[in-house]
Design a protein around this motif. Structure first.
Motif, short mmCIF file in Angstrom:
data_model
loop_
_atom_site.label_atom_id
_atom_site.label_comp_id
_atom_site.label_asym_id
_atom_site.label_seq_id
_atom_site.Cartn_x
_atom_site.Cartn_y
_atom_site.Cartn_z
N ARG A 790 11.05 -47.59 -9.47
CA ARG A 790 11.92 -46.43 -9.25
C ARG A 790 11.63 -45.85 -7.87
O ARG A 790 10.46 -45.65 -7.51
CB ARG A 790 11.66 -45.36 -10.33
CG ARG A 790 12.67 -44.21 -10.27
CD ARG A 790 12.42 -43.18 -11.36
NE ARG A 790 11.24 -42.36 -11.05
CZ ARG A 790 10.13 -42.37 -11.75
NH1 ARG A 790 10.02 -43.18 -12.80
NH2 ARG A 790 9.11 -41.60 -11.42
N ARG A 801 9.41 -41.42 -2.65
CA ARG A 801 8.46 -41.41 -3.76
C ARG A 801 8.79 -42.57 -4.69
O ARG A 801 9.94 -42.71 -5.11
CB ARG A 801 8.52 -40.07 -4.49
CG ARG A 801 8.03 -38.90 -3.63
CD ARG A 801 8.05 -37.58 -4.38
NE ARG A 801 7.51 -36.51 -3.55
CZ ARG A 801 8.21 -35.83 -2.67
NH1 ARG A 801 9.51 -36.11 -2.50
NH2 ARG A 801 7.66 -34.89 -1.92
N ARG A 803 7.62 -45.34 -7.98
CA ARG A 803 6.81 -45.61 -9.18
C ARG A 803 7.01 -47.05 -9.58
O ARG A 803 8.13 -47.48 -9.88
CB ARG A 803 7.24 -44.69 -10.32
CG ARG A 803 6.58 -44.98 -11.68
CD ARG A 803 5.13 -44.54 -11.71
NE ARG A 803 4.51 -44.81 -13.03
CZ ARG A 803 3.26 -44.52 -13.36
NH1 ARG A 803 2.47 -43.92 -12.46
NH2 ARG A 803 2.78 -44.79 -14.55
N GLN A 804 5.93 -47.85 -9.51
CA GLN A 804 5.96 -49.25 -9.94
C GLN A 804 5.36 -49.34 -11.33
O GLN A 804 4.17 -49.10 -11.53
CB GLN A 804 5.16 -50.14 -8.97
CG GLN A 804 5.01 -51.58 -9.42
CD GLN A 804 6.31 -52.35 -9.38
OE1 GLN A 804 6.94 -52.47 -8.34
NE2 GLN A 804 6.73 -52.86 -10.53
N THR A 805 6.19 -49.66 -12.31
CA THR A 805 5.74 -49.74 -13.69
C THR A 805 5.13 -51.11 -13.97
O THR A 805 5.66 -52.13 -13.53
CB THR A 805 6.91 -49.49 -14.65
OG1 THR A 805 7.46 -48.20 -14.38
CG2 THR A 805 6.47 -49.56 -16.10
N SER A 818 1.95 -44.87 -8.84
CA SER A 818 2.81 -43.92 -8.13
C SER A 818 2.35 -43.86 -6.68
O SER A 818 1.15 -43.93 -6.38
CB SER A 818 2.71 -42.53 -8.76
OG SER A 818 3.20 -42.56 -10.09
N GLU A 838 -1.34 -42.18 -7.52
CA GLU A 838 -1.84 -42.20 -8.90
C GLU A 838 -1.73 -43.62 -9.46
O GLU A 838 -0.79 -44.34 -9.16
CB GLU A 838 -1.02 -41.25 -9.78
CG GLU A 838 -1.52 -41.17 -11.22
CD GLU A 838 -0.59 -40.35 -12.12
OE1 GLU A 838 -0.90 -40.24 -13.31
OE2 GLU A 838 0.44 -39.86 -11.61
N LEU A 842 1.99 -42.67 -17.52
CA LEU A 842 2.90 -41.57 -17.25
C LEU A 842 2.52 -40.38 -18.11
O LEU A 842 2.16 -40.53 -19.28
CB LEU A 842 4.34 -42.01 -17.57
CG LEU A 842 4.98 -42.95 -16.53
CD1 LEU A 842 6.31 -43.47 -17.06
CD2 LEU A 842 5.21 -42.22 -15.23
#
Length: 842
Positions: A790, A801, A803-805, A818, A838, A842
């Motif tokens: 995302r 910004r 976020r790699q899940t 993150s 981070e 989540l």
């Protein structure tokens, strides 16, 4: 006013010579006697073989030849051995004759192909000569660096035009031709023109020679003190050249003022790679490095500093001779032997004179110097004897150091013999290929007669001609069996009266057959075998194209070494015995995706297209490997220890980018494939934009000069300007962290993210939490897909910004990384600058 404005109203030789020499004089240039003699012969229509030393103005004779051809309303071709030299000459001739009158063909670029002056590689001209022969619209051929005629792999391309273009006037030029009487007689017989040999042993800048038995540092210090710099130190490997530069850092080369001037000229130049950072230290100290494995921008910087007189020493290889713009006063040989790929041997006279001839700059120097160092063990023995003095007893006690095992001896006699020797006679390198037969058969007329003449009236000895004839017969039969050619009875006969049959093609060859990537048509056929629904479809397309490209041997060797090293470590851990390990290693090579599928398809394709047999398929994974590992250029060259040959890596990447962009039809380019092309193109540009900028500029050469293009190439565009490519760079930067985390390489993660406060311990603690919940961390296509990344753009704060899940085995997708992407820092560094904030749930 361009040179073309000086064309006289008619092509009278006297008028032509007068017009051209006037133009030369207006520029403050006085013609040397050899130049005058060659130009008089050229304007009179004779063939000319020009064998004069380096720096004696052969380029000016070439310009005069093009001028004469234009006055006679003839198409004139200029050929050179390397694309960079062809491109350089293209821009130079555009200035002389105007962009509308100059074109270029290099096999992967075509500009203004109908122009009356064409610059091209020898291979392109050879293809045209085979295809059109005496009907080709070519009135004149200028072949620069003609000694490439004797190159084992490429010499055939320099011979074919001489055999197949009897209508053309030839100007053959080189500083190291040797005995050319055979060419003189042959050209006259074939073209019906007189052939003039213009020789001169007189250099505009005379050379003096010296053999030294002092240590190299002492020799160099003396050369610097006696104003004999710049010095080009010749090595025979790239590694040796770089090691020498490092070793010379202890010598004070420049004054403080000179170092300040160097720093000023370097300015904001971006040293983006590991080798670049070392080069920055060297050049600021007054030491340059110059070899074919460097990035073009680094070589260009060294040349720029050398031209400004700021580099006292340049450490380079013996490839200096062709198309290199490095002004030097002294050439210093570190050895007189070289490894040629098979054995260590003494330098040939041609090789020696080609390198030595670079010493002394016309217009700058009144003399050039050539120095050869004695072998190191000889120097050490001389030093020990000198220490012993004149006392016979002490001298007898000196233990002389022996030559290293396998050493091929050279000495002062070798040096003197090379100085006195004429370059060796050029050796014919003719060869027969499928493309040759197809081109001759495609011509109007009797192809049997045309091929017979080509096979029996070339420059080969009779024994070799018979071998080529057998090869041609075998190829012809394969074309006949494959249905690519057919025999038909001559018109007006029934074929029963003994009349020779006519052979014709049953397929249409594109106009530029054998000029473009030879296996590109195979690639188009192979794409149909791939599954568009496969998650690896885009990368499989890349693998098909990569299999058709020339092998980058250094990269593949590094990949194989890495794979074998990892395999040995794994086998040792498993307790596999030494003999079995060695046996298993033989089966381990570099990665070859789709190998079985591609070779099966190639075998079928070859039956109906037998000429592809000239171009073997070679599955490999360089682009794919880099993309799947989510590596940057610097990470890739570091991972495979390719820092010394990063220029070769970049040239492969640039060539692959062009092939991917042009070979694959637009309707087959999926979004994922478009992402790969955008990523690859932007990565190449950020490392060194010159390889792509020049290629793209060729379509519009009148928009800017070569100097302007070069200056622009040094001013790299912001990496964030290409939004699509930058998103891929960000995605790869995040996924690289996922891959390292999956392998539990927390030390590398800590090194990567130390600036973000995420050191090895922080990463280890975070990942311990993940491993307590899950046993695996996915790194497949699903893991790197867009659904698990995302991105929120925040241009107001100059940030993205992200976020790699993580792709966990349960599909919970609650863990991830993150981070913030600093857009300003990314533009400054030419890569996605990611700062982890981070790692956790989540």
């Amino acid at each position: 006013m361009t040179l073309i404005d000086q064309l006289p109203s008619d092509a009278d030789p006297d008028a032509l010579f007068e017009a051209f020499s006037t133009w030369v004089e207006e520029r403050g240039i006085s013609l040397y006697p050899a130049q005058e003699e060659a130009l008089i012969e050229v304007v009179s229509g004779a063939n000319v073989i020009l064998s004069t030393p380096t720096g004696s103005g052969k380029s000016l004779v070439a310009a005069g030849a093009h001028f004469a051809a234009l006055a006679r309303d003839e198409v004139t071709f200029y050929t050179a051995p390397i694309k960079a030299l062809v491109s350089e000459k293209f821009f130079e001739l555009c200035k002389m004759f105007g962009t509308e009158n100059v074109g270029m063909l290099t096999g992967d670029a075509s500009v203004n192909a109908d122009a009356p002056v064409i610059c091209c590689t020898a291979e392109v001209l050879a293809s045209i000569a085979l295809r059109d022969g005496k009907d080709a619209d070519i009135g004149q051929v200028v072949m620069d660096e003609f000694h490439f005629y004797a190159e084992p792999d490429r010499g055939w391309a320099w011979q074919i035009p001489l055999l197949e273009l009897p209508q053309a006037q030839f100007i053959l030029m080189s500083a190291t031709l040797g005995d050319v009487s055979r060419f003189e007689d042959d050209l006259t017989r074939r073209t019906g023109r007189p052939t003039a040999v213009v020789r001169s042993a007189t250099r505009p800048v005379p050379l003096s020679y010296e053999y030294r038995t002092t240590p190299l540092t002492e020799t160099l210090t003396e050369l610097l003190e006696t104003q004999q710099a710049p010095v080009y130190i010749v090595h025979f490997t790239q590694a040796a050249a770089v090691e020498r530069a490092q070793a010379l850092m202890s010598i004070n080369m420049c004054s403080r003022a000179e170092k300040d001037e160097i720093a000023s000229l370097i300015g904001n130049f971006r040293f983006t790679t590991k080798f670049g950072r070392n080069l920055s230290r060297y050049v600021r100290h007054g030491i340059g490095v110059h070899h074919a494995g460097m990035l073009p921008k680094y070589r260009r910087l060294v040349e720029k500093l050398a031209q400004a007189g700021l580099l006292k020493v340049i450490c380079g290889t013996d490839t200096l001779g062709v198309g290199v713009n490095v002004p030097i006063r002294t050439v210093l040989f570190t050895a007189l032997t070289k490894y040629d790929g098979q054995r260590v041997r003494t330098l040939r006279a041609r090789e020696f004179h080609q390198i030595a001839g670079r010493a002394g700059r016309a217009g700058f120097d009144t003399a050039g110097f050539v120095v050869a160092q004695a072998p190191e063990h000889v120097i050490e023995n001389e030093k020990a004897l000198a220490k012993a003095g004149d006392d016979p007893k002490k001298r007898r006690k000196v233990v002389r150091k022996k030559a290293p095992e396998g050493f091929v001896s050279w000495g002062q006699n070798t040096f003197e013999k090379l100085i006195a020797s004429e370059p060796e006679p050029l050796t014919s390198r003719f060869r027969v290929t499928h493309a040759m037969l197809l081109s001759v058969i495609a011509r109007p007329g009797n192809s049997f007669e045309g091929m017979r003449r080509l096979l029996e009236d070339n420059h080969e000895p009779r024994k070799n001609q018979l071998r080529h004839i057998r090869r041609a017969i075998a190829i012809y039969r394969s074309l006949l069996d494959g249905g690519v050619v057919e025999r038909v009875a001559p018109e007006g006969t029934d074929g029963a009266d003994g009349a020779a049959p006519i052979v014709r093609l049953t397929v249409d060859l594109q106009q530029d057959f054998a000029l473009n990537q030879p296996l590109s048509t195979f690639a188009l056929a192979a794409f149909e075998l791939l599954d568009p629904e496969s998650p690896s479809y885009a990368l499989d397309m890349v693998s098909v194209v990569e299999s058709t490209l020339d092998d980058p041997r250094q990269i593949l060797a590094a990949q194989q070494n890495k794979a074998r090293g990892e395999a040995v470590a794994a086998m040792k851990a498993d307790g596999v015995e030494y003999e079995e390990r060695m046996e298993r290693l033989q089966d381990i090579s570099y990665p070859k995706p789709l190998e079985e599928l591609l070779f099966h398809a190639y075998g079928l394709y070859r039956k109906s297209h037998p000429w592809v047999g000239d171009h073997p398929l070679s599955p490999k994974s360089v682009i794919r490997d880099m993309y799947e590992r989510a590596m940057t250029f610097t990470e890739f060259t570091s991972f495979y220890d390719l820092a010394r040959t990063e220029g070769i890596v970049l040239r492969y990447l640039a060539g692959a980018y062009k092939a991917l962009d042009h070979t694959v039809p637009d309707d087959l380019k999926s979004d994922d494939f478009q992402d790969i092309i955008a990523w690859l193109g932007e990565m190449v540009r950020q490392v060194d934009s010159s390889l792509l900028d020049e290629w793209e500029q060729l379509a519009n050469p009148e928009e800017e000069s070569a100097e302007e293009a070069q200056e622009r190439a040094d001013q790299v565009r912001p990496v964030t300007a290409n939004a699509r490519a930058f998103r891929v760079l960000v995605r790869n930067a995040m996924f690289r962290r996922v891959e390292l985390a999956a392998l539990d390489k927390v030390a590398e993660l800590g090194e990567m993210d130390a600036d973000s406060g995420w050191d090895e311990d922080a990463w280890a603690e975070a990942m311990d939490g993940y491993w307590e919940e899950y046993e695996e961390l996915g790194t497949g296509p699903q893991a790197r897909g867009p659904k698990l990344l995302r991105i929120e753009e925040d241009p107001e704060h100059g940030l993205w910004r992200v976020r790699q899940t993580f792709d966990d085995p349960n599909g919970d997708h609650d863990w991830g990384i993150s981070a913030e992407v600093d857009l300003t820092a990314s533009d400054e560094e030419g890569r996605a600058v990611v700062r982890v904030t981070e790692v956790g749930q989540l």
